[in-house]
Design a protein around this motif. Structure first.
Motif, PDB file in Angstrom:
ATOM      1  N   ARG A 120       0.829  -1.198   0.000  1.00  0.00           N
ATOM      2  CA  ARG A 120       0.000   0.000   0.000  1.00  0.00           C
ATOM      3  C   ARG A 120       0.865   1.249   0.000  1.00  0.00           C
ATOM      4  O   ARG A 120       2.028   1.214   0.401  1.00  0.00           O
ATOM      5  CB  ARG A 120      -0.924   0.047   1.230  1.00  0.00           C
ATOM      6  CG  ARG A 120      -2.197  -0.729   1.113  1.00  0.00           C
ATOM      7  CD  ARG A 120      -3.243  -0.289   2.143  1.00  0.00           C
ATOM      8  NE  ARG A 120      -2.676   0.180   3.383  1.00  0.00           N
ATOM      9  CZ  ARG A 120      -2.292  -0.605   4.388  1.00  0.00           C
ATOM     10  NH1 ARG A 120      -2.435  -1.910   4.288  1.00  0.00           N
ATOM     11  NH2 ARG A 120      -1.770  -0.092   5.480  1.00  0.00           N
ATOM     12  N   GLN A 121       0.249   2.380  -0.375  1.00  0.00           N
ATOM     13  CA  GLN A 121       0.972   3.657  -0.425  1.00  0.00           C
ATOM     14  C   GLN A 121       1.529   4.070   0.935  1.00  0.00           C
ATOM     15  O   GLN A 121       2.550   4.742   1.008  1.00  0.00           O
ATOM     16  CB  GLN A 121       0.035   4.763  -0.919  1.00  0.00           C
ATOM     17  CG  GLN A 121      -0.028   4.928  -2.428  1.00  0.00           C
ATOM     18  CD  GLN A 121      -0.891   6.113  -2.801  1.00  0.00           C
ATOM     19  OE1 GLN A 121      -1.976   6.304  -2.279  1.00  0.00           O
ATOM     20  NE2 GLN A 121      -0.423   6.917  -3.729  1.00  0.00           N
ATOM     21  N   ASP A 122       0.836   3.687   2.023  1.00  0.00           N
ATOM     22  CA  ASP A 122       1.244   4.156   3.348  1.00  0.00           C
ATOM     23  C   ASP A 122       2.349   3.318   3.979  1.00  0.00           C
ATOM     24  O   ASP A 122       2.708   3.523   5.140  1.00  0.00           O
ATOM     25  CB  ASP A 122       0.035   4.233   4.287  1.00  0.00           C
ATOM     26  CG  ASP A 122      -0.603   2.866   4.545  1.00  0.00           C
ATOM     27  OD1 ASP A 122      -0.052   1.835   4.113  1.00  0.00           O
ATOM     28  OD2 ASP A 122      -1.671   2.837   5.194  1.00  0.00           O
ATOM     29  N   GLY A 123       2.892   2.345   3.229  1.00  0.00           N
ATOM     30  CA  GLY A 123       3.996   1.548   3.737  1.00  0.00           C
ATOM     31  C   GLY A 123       3.591   0.258   4.411  1.00  0.00           C
ATOM     32  O   GLY A 123       4.458  -0.509   4.854  1.00  0.00           O
ATOM     33  N   GLY A 124       2.325  -0.029   4.478  1.00  0.00           N
ATOM     34  CA  GLY A 124       1.856  -1.313   4.995  1.00  0.00           C
ATOM     35  C   GLY A 124       1.419  -2.217   3.861  1.00  0.00           C
ATOM     36  O   GLY A 124       1.718  -1.973   2.681  1.00  0.00           O
ATOM     37  N   TYR A 125       0.703  -3.276   4.215  1.00  0.00           N
ATOM     38  CA  TYR A 125       0.157  -4.206   3.233  1.00  0.00           C
ATOM     39  C   TYR A 125      -1.339  -4.355   3.459  1.00  0.00           C
ATOM     40  O   TYR A 125      -1.812  -4.343   4.607  1.00  0.00           O
ATOM     41  CB  TYR A 125       0.810  -5.589   3.352  1.00  0.00           C
ATOM     42  CG  TYR A 125       2.260  -5.629   2.941  1.00  0.00           C
ATOM     43  CD1 TYR A 125       2.626  -5.876   1.632  1.00  0.00           C
ATOM     44  CD2 TYR A 125       3.267  -5.394   3.876  1.00  0.00           C
ATOM     45  CE1 TYR A 125       3.962  -5.906   1.247  1.00  0.00           C
ATOM     46  CE2 TYR A 125       4.607  -5.422   3.508  1.00  0.00           C
ATOM     47  CZ  TYR A 125       4.943  -5.673   2.186  1.00  0.00           C
ATOM     48  OH  TYR A 125       6.268  -5.695   1.815  1.00  0.00           O
ATOM     49  N   SER A 126      -2.086  -4.484   2.385  1.00  0.00           N
ATOM     50  CA  SER A 126      -3.458  -4.966   2.476  1.00  0.00           C
ATOM     51  C   SER A 126      -3.390  -6.483   2.403  1.00  0.00           C
ATOM     52  O   SER A 126      -2.740  -7.042   1.502  1.00  0.00           O
ATOM     53  CB  SER A 126      -4.313  -4.420   1.333  1.00  0.00           C
ATOM     54  OG  SER A 126      -4.600  -3.048   1.526  1.00  0.00           O
ATOM     55  N   ILE A 127      -4.042  -7.160   3.359  1.00  0.00           N
ATOM     56  CA  ILE A 127      -4.014  -8.613   3.401  1.00  0.00           C
ATOM     57  C   ILE A 127      -5.448  -9.139   3.455  1.00  0.00           C
ATOM     58  O   ILE A 127      -6.359  -8.447   3.940  1.00  0.00           O
ATOM     59  CB  ILE A 127      -3.196  -9.148   4.596  1.00  0.00           C
ATOM     60  CG1 ILE A 127      -3.811  -8.699   5.926  1.00  0.00           C
ATOM     61  CG2 ILE A 127      -1.743  -8.684   4.491  1.00  0.00           C
ATOM     62  CD1 ILE A 127      -3.139  -9.317   7.153  1.00  0.00           C
ATOM     63  N   ALA A 128      -5.642 -10.357   2.967  1.00  0.00           N
ATOM     64  CA  ALA A 128      -6.990 -10.926   2.905  1.00  0.00           C
ATOM     65  C   ALA A 128      -6.891 -12.432   2.723  1.00  0.00           C
ATOM     66  O   ALA A 128      -5.851 -12.953   2.288  1.00  0.00           O
ATOM     67  CB  ALA A 128      -7.768 -10.315   1.734  1.00  0.00           C
TER      68      ALA A 128
END
Length: 444
Positions: free
Chosen positions: A262-270
């Motif tokens: 993600r843009q904010d330096g984290g990850y989207s996970i699912a």
């Protein structure tokens, strides 16, 4: 902006309701927004009515993937066009869109999965590559997953959905479209079998064409008008991690978990394949049409006996109302279901096993959305023969965000009576009643 978009976000699009237009678009997700965009570019007077917030439902709750990889082959040409449009949109809107072409990777745990990937690659004719375990390890830093290979499409991309779709909505307005939030379309106004307007909670709009792009709500609206589509909705859970080092810049999904930067330096996970399903009247009504896809992946579904009160297929949800009566669409402005936290906990565990250097990720947010789906996992894009002026654009089956710009262009040309540029016969409404075999598209 906080993600995803909810009713707590102030409405941005609140103009006075026009008395008349050429086309009303029902639904402010990416499909409706891009349909309005292209209709406005053609000079049509178009009004998009959204009962809650632009992108408040699945269009801000999805993974943010823009992928050709794994697409149904009849969707693929539109997706190729859509990717080209996304590139142009990134030039118009810049960094805020979050558009990045870093690729999509599908790892495999079995030889059968690899064979399926290879079959799709051969049929699709895209730039997709088959990777060895060593090649995947070279791309993903610290990889420890027991993957035996994978499929990778380097030109596939991502964007930030909760930012991108409102930006696209502003772009549609700049092109001449009128977008109105907090404005549910209650019923069609018809005379002699044709549309002459719509009744909204803010008043009537005269028009001669309507596009129903209401996502999970489309079937409920259409049934009140005597039009039946075998659409259901499934709950998909997603989470955002705290900031973590980058180990791979693209998108990854296997059968257990998925992640993307993600843009904010984290990850989207699912979860990679699992979802929840609320059993309701439509589930029984359309059961036999869904048997092929149920046989294919029923193990990935968590069945729940009932939806929350007021949901589109809730047991107590009102099915009939008049244009001067409050509708179910006003009772719930934005579907905001609780995520399956156990499923997300499993995703955290699988993430940590695959990427031990990052550890078990901490979550900064978790949410869920309701995905509108069809028995064959491809949408309905078609005119309704029994109601002159009515176009259906729904059932994107979790594929809508990435394909949205291209699909919006196709729908706009369908409405305008122009050639769509693609064979969309696979998406006809009559496939569910003309004896055609239900052939589920790929769920890879």
């Amino acid at each position: 902006m906080n993600f995803p978009i909810s009713e707590a976000v102030p409405a941005r699009f609140t103009p006075a309701l026009p008395a008349a237009c050429d086309v009303v678009v029902l639904g402010g997700g990416v499909i409706g927004v891009m349909t309005a965009w292209y209709l406005a570019e053609q000079g049509k007077r178009v009004v998009l009515c959204e009962k809650g917030r632009i992108a408040g439902e699945q269009s801000s709750r999805n993974w943010g993937w823009i992928r050709q990889q794994g697409r149904d082959l009849d969707e693929l040409p539109i997706m190729v066009e859509s990717l080209r449009i996304w590139k142009g949109l990134s030039q118009e809107f810049g960094e805020a869109l979050g558009f990045r072409q870093e690729g999509v990777l599908y790892p495999a745990r079995t030889e059968a999965e690899m064979a399926g990937f290879e079959a799709w690659r051969r049929a699709a004719g895209t730039e997709t590559e088959m990777l060895t375990p060593g090649q995947m390890a070279a791309r993903i830093e610290g990889l420890a997953a027991p993957w035996i290979g994978g499929m990778f499409t380097p030109g596939d991309a991502r964007a930030e959905p909760w930012v991108a779709v409102p930006l696209l909505a502003a772009g549609a307005v700049a092109r001449g479209a009128t977008l109105v939030e907090n404005c549910a379309v209650r019923r069609l106004d018809r005379a002699g079998g044709r549309i002459i307007g719509v009744y909204t909670e803010q008043g009537r709009i005269a028009c001669d064409q309507v596009v129903v792009a209401g996502g999970a709500w489309s079937s409920l609206f259409l049934r009140a008008e005597g039009v039946v589509i075998p659409q259901l909705a499934v709950l998909a859970s997603v989470a955002a991690t705290e900031a973590l080092p980058q180990v791979f810049a693209g998108n990854v999904a296997d059968d257990r978990f998925a992640f993307r930067r993600r843009q904010d330096g984290g990850y989207s996970i699912a979860p990679g394949a699992s979802h929840d399903f609320f059993i309701g009247p439509d589930a029984f009504r359309h059961l036999f049409k869904y048997l092929p896809v149920l046989k294919k992946d029923y193990r990935s579904t968590v069945f729940r006996p009932a939806a929350p009160k007021g949901y589109p297929d809730g047991w107590g949800t009102k099915r009939q109302w008049q244009g001067d009566e409050a509708s179910p669409f006003e009772a719930i402005r934005v579907l905001n279901p609780a995520p399956n936290m156990q499923a997300l906990s499993d995703v955290q565990d699988n993430f940590a096993k695959a990427l031990p250097s990052l550890g078990r990720p901490k979550l900064k947010a978790a949410w869920a959305g309701m995905i509108d789906t069809m028995p064959d996992v491809v949408p309905v894009i078609d005119r309704v023969a029994s109601v002159e002026g009515l176009v259906i654009a729904t059932g994107m089956s979790g594929h809508g965000f990435g394909i949205g710009p291209g699909m919006g262009r196709v729908i706009a040309d369908l409405v305008a009576g122009n050639a769509t540029g693609h064979d969309i016969s696979r998406f006809r409404l009559s496939r569910f009643t003309d004896g055609s075999k239900i052939a589920p598209g790929p769920t890879i």
